[in-house]
Design an enzyme around this catalytic site. Structure first.
Site, mmCIF file in Angstrom:
data_model
loop_
_atom_site.group_PDB
_atom_site.id
_atom_site.type_symbol
_atom_site.label_atom_id
_atom_site.label_comp_id
_atom_site.label_asym_id
_atom_site.label_seq_id
_atom_site.Cartn_x
_atom_site.Cartn_y
_atom_site.Cartn_z
ATOM 1 N N HIS A 94 42.965 29.407 41.839
ATOM 2 C CA HIS A 94 42.673 30.720 42.215
ATOM 3 C C HIS A 94 41.977 31.373 40.970
ATOM 4 O O HIS A 94 42.313 31.007 39.675
ATOM 5 C CB HIS A 94 43.835 31.905 42.544
ATOM 6 N N LEU A 95 41.008 32.334 41.097
ATOM 7 C CA LEU A 95 40.038 32.718 39.947
ATOM 8 C C LEU A 95 40.659 34.349 39.792
ATOM 9 O O LEU A 95 40.673 34.976 40.781
ATOM 10 C CB LEU A 95 38.678 32.932 40.241
#
Ligand code: ZN
Length: 156
Positions: free
Chosen positions: A115-116
């Site tokens: 995830h960013l």
């Protein structure tokens, strides 16, 4: 390089992440999801570094950054870009940190679903955050944040 943020509740998060059944991204709570695309979605961090701290994750459960397809990588970054626009309207931060924490040693709480992070930043936030922010993030505050961002999220 930005100064590292000291966020004591992150430790609780990292400990809890190991104890949770299943994946928080695959079982994403709709109360935290700000927007969904075809291959990725935007979710509020339950244990934020700052108000409006978002994460963009592929819909597919994938833990290896290199295994993201071109379509997934593109949509994650497009959503991050839209998220920055929404944060600008809703929170007016002075800057952002956008980044991937890959592996536990790099600070990832969830290592098997990449995830960013999109973290809004304000001058002096490293100073006042440990004072004002507490371990407990009220669900109401997160729900407010979700509503605020969803309201300014562009449709279509
Ligand atoms: Zn997952």
């Amino acid at each position: 390089m930005p100064k590292p943020l000291w966020a004591p509740w992150r430790l609780e998060y990292i400990q809890q992440a190991d104890e949770q059944d299943g994946c928080i991204f695959c079982a994403a709570d709709d109360e935290l999801v700000v927007a969904r695309g075809d291959r990725a979605f935007v979710i509020l961090n339950k244990y934020p570094y700052a108000s409006g701290h978002l994460m963009v994750a592929p819909a597919r459960h994938v833990g290896d950054f290199g295994e993201l397809t071109d379509d997934e990588a593109l949509e994650v970054h497009r959503l991050a870009s839209t998220a920055i626009g929404a944060l600008a309207q809703a929170y007016r931060p002075q800057g952002y940190n956008v980044g991937w924490n890959l592996g536990r040693i790099a600070g990832a709480g969830i290592v098997d679903h990449v995830h960013l992070h999109v973290v809004p930043r304000w001058a002096g936030d490293t100073n006042f955050m440990p004072v004002l922010a507490d371990v407990k993030v009220l669900p109401e505050a997160l729900e407010d944040a979700r509503r605020k961002l969803a309201a300014v999220w562009p449709s279509g």
